[in-house]
Design an enzyme around this catalytic site. Sequence first.
Site, short mmCIF file in Angstrom:
data_model
loop_
_atom_site.label_atom_id
_atom_site.label_comp_id
_atom_site.label_asym_id
_atom_site.label_seq_id
_atom_site.Cartn_x
_atom_site.Cartn_y
_atom_site.Cartn_z
N ARG A 90 -9.43 0.33 3.80
CA ARG A 90 -8.16 1.24 3.20
C ARG A 90 -6.89 0.55 2.63
NH1 ARG A 90 -6.89 4.93 6.80
NH2 ARG A 90 -4.65 5.12 5.62
N ASP B 6 3.38 0.59 12.54
CA ASP B 6 2.36 0.09 11.71
C ASP B 6 2.02 -1.02 12.24
OD1 ASP B 6 2.11 2.38 9.94
OD2 ASP B 6 3.12 1.77 8.56
N LYS C 189 1.21 -1.23 0.28
CA LYS C 189 0.31 0.48 -0.09
C LYS C 189 0.83 1.57 0.64
CE LYS C 189 -2.15 1.92 3.80
NZ LYS C 189 -1.75 2.84 3.95
N ARG D 274 -0.40 15.59 12.45
CA ARG D 274 0.26 15.13 11.33
C ARG D 274 1.09 16.58 10.50
NH1 ARG D 274 -2.52 9.60 9.25
NH2 ARG D 274 -0.39 9.86 8.32
N PRO D 275 1.78 17.41 10.82
CA PRO D 275 2.68 17.91 9.99
C PRO D 275 3.14 18.26 8.94
CG PRO D 275 4.37 17.47 12.30
CD PRO D 275 2.39 17.10 12.13
N ASP E 276 5.91 19.73 7.92
CA ASP E 276 7.36 20.93 7.56
C ASP E 276 7.84 20.41 7.29
OD1 ASP E 276 6.78 19.61 10.23
OD2 ASP E 276 8.39 20.31 10.96
N GLN E 277 8.25 19.42 7.07
CA GLN E 277 9.78 18.53 6.79
C GLN E 277 9.43 18.75 5.38
OE1 GLN E 277 12.41 18.47 8.54
NE2 GLN E 277 10.72 18.88 10.03
N CYS F 91 -5.75 7.90 8.14
CA CYS F 91 -5.71 8.20 9.82
C CYS F 91 -5.60 9.00 10.35
CB CYS F 91 -4.66 6.78 9.82
SG CYS F 91 -5.31 4.98 9.58
N ARG G 277 -4.79 10.89 3.46
CA ARG G 277 -3.78 11.28 3.81
C ARG G 277 -2.54 11.27 2.78
NH1 ARG G 277 -2.16 15.06 7.24
NH2 ARG G 277 0.06 14.98 7.46
#
Length: 428
Positions: free
Chosen positions: A398, A306, A22, A122-123, A125-126, A117, A93
């Site tokens: 999913r 996970d 996935k 869940r930023p 920024d990177q 999820c 996502r």
Amino acid sequence: MEKLLINGGTPLKGEVTISGAKNAVIGIIPATLLVEGKCIIENVPAIDDVTVIMDILTQLGASVKLINKSTVEIDCTNVNSCRATYDMVKKMRASYYLMGALLGRFNKAIVSMPGGCNFGSRPVDQHLKGFRQMGVEVKECVNDYYDLSADQLVGAQIYFDIVSVGATINVMLAAVLADGITIIENPAKEPHIVDVANFLNSMGANIKGAGTDIIKIKGVEKLHGGTYSVIPDYVEAGTYMLMAAATNGEVMVNNIIPKHMESVTSKIREVGGTVVEYDDAIFVKGAKKLTPARVKTLPYPGFPTDLQPLATTLLSISSGTSFVTEAVWDSRFQYVAELNRFGSKITVNGDTATIEGVEKLHAAKAKCTDLRGGAAMVMAALMADGTSEIYNLSHVDRGYERFEEKLKNLGAKIKRVQDFSNEIEEAN
Ligand code: EPZ
């Protein structure tokens, strides 16, 4: 609404074949936006996340055809939009990969912030830091849209402050057609990073070092079409390995890369299970009594976050106290309250779950809180005596291809039914 009825307490026995990964394929499908010509992608799992990302590409103007049940042909020649709206991305996502792919294609991307999820903030920024260093102007607009644009993307030396799968793939996508060389330091090394890089290289990109501490991407003029087969899903494989151990079963997990499974293999052995590795398969045998253990999730090659919910579920029946520490996500224990409905004794304090092993789980009604938390509910139901009911199946749909069918082939008594009554049916 649908629910699963699972009559548990029977060891899983037999063989299961693992599908395409996935988390690789949902990077590879957006990556086809960078390619001039047709891409034939093989070993594509039939899961809802793949349907969602294929729909998004179609809405952007791509031609997306299912050639057979696991092969997709994608031609993005006619894509002329660089805008992914909230309605397009809200279900997934990883639609953040549209940022890197559309930037690479058009030097411009307008992408709404996605769903997927929910385990706390869940930023990105990177991702944005990498794009900025490549000359991208980032406008964070109202309603959570990112408006990204550059005259020309240019290669850069990028050091990630945090090891991020998404940021690593996104910067690779933006860099393959950029002007000059991009160097990513402190990248993620997961097998799907390597797979996305291999896909891009097979279409003419020049990426070296994926899977190591430094990735070097030399921008090329253009990418050409071709055929590529997605690697097996190590999280799906780990799910069946842990389920085999937890039900005291005997399962041959086929079509996998055993090296990807090392952290899981060693943990199953540590708790008393037997694992035998073959070239492209792993055999797992459980034990009557499992010993307690400590698990700490880490970026690859550490124990995968996970599989954390499944490891916690396995340890719920060990003969003592176990500790599971989540070191990747801020909040990934929402499923524990649901798991405790099966009689497990788990308390969460900060980033660590303390698990007092119990003799046996009992049947329960519980809901999936997220994809892997959902797999943990299915696993608990398989371990428990009696008939359990599992709700909110959209989460597992999913990410797990033919979940019930594969489990049924392993002897599980599981069936999916419409949920219009409160009665518990026998799942034979
Ligand atoms: C990918 O998510 C996977 N999803 C997740 O799998 C997986 O849990 C995760 O990697 C870690 O392995 C896909 O591949 C689609 P990250 P991703 O960026 O890329 C922080 C599943 O169950 N971070 O590696 O979104 C972040 O908050 C899914 O299949 C920043 O701070 O994860 C997290 O704590 C769920 N800033 C950590 O890094 C950023 O810009 C790792 O996130 C990016 C991330």
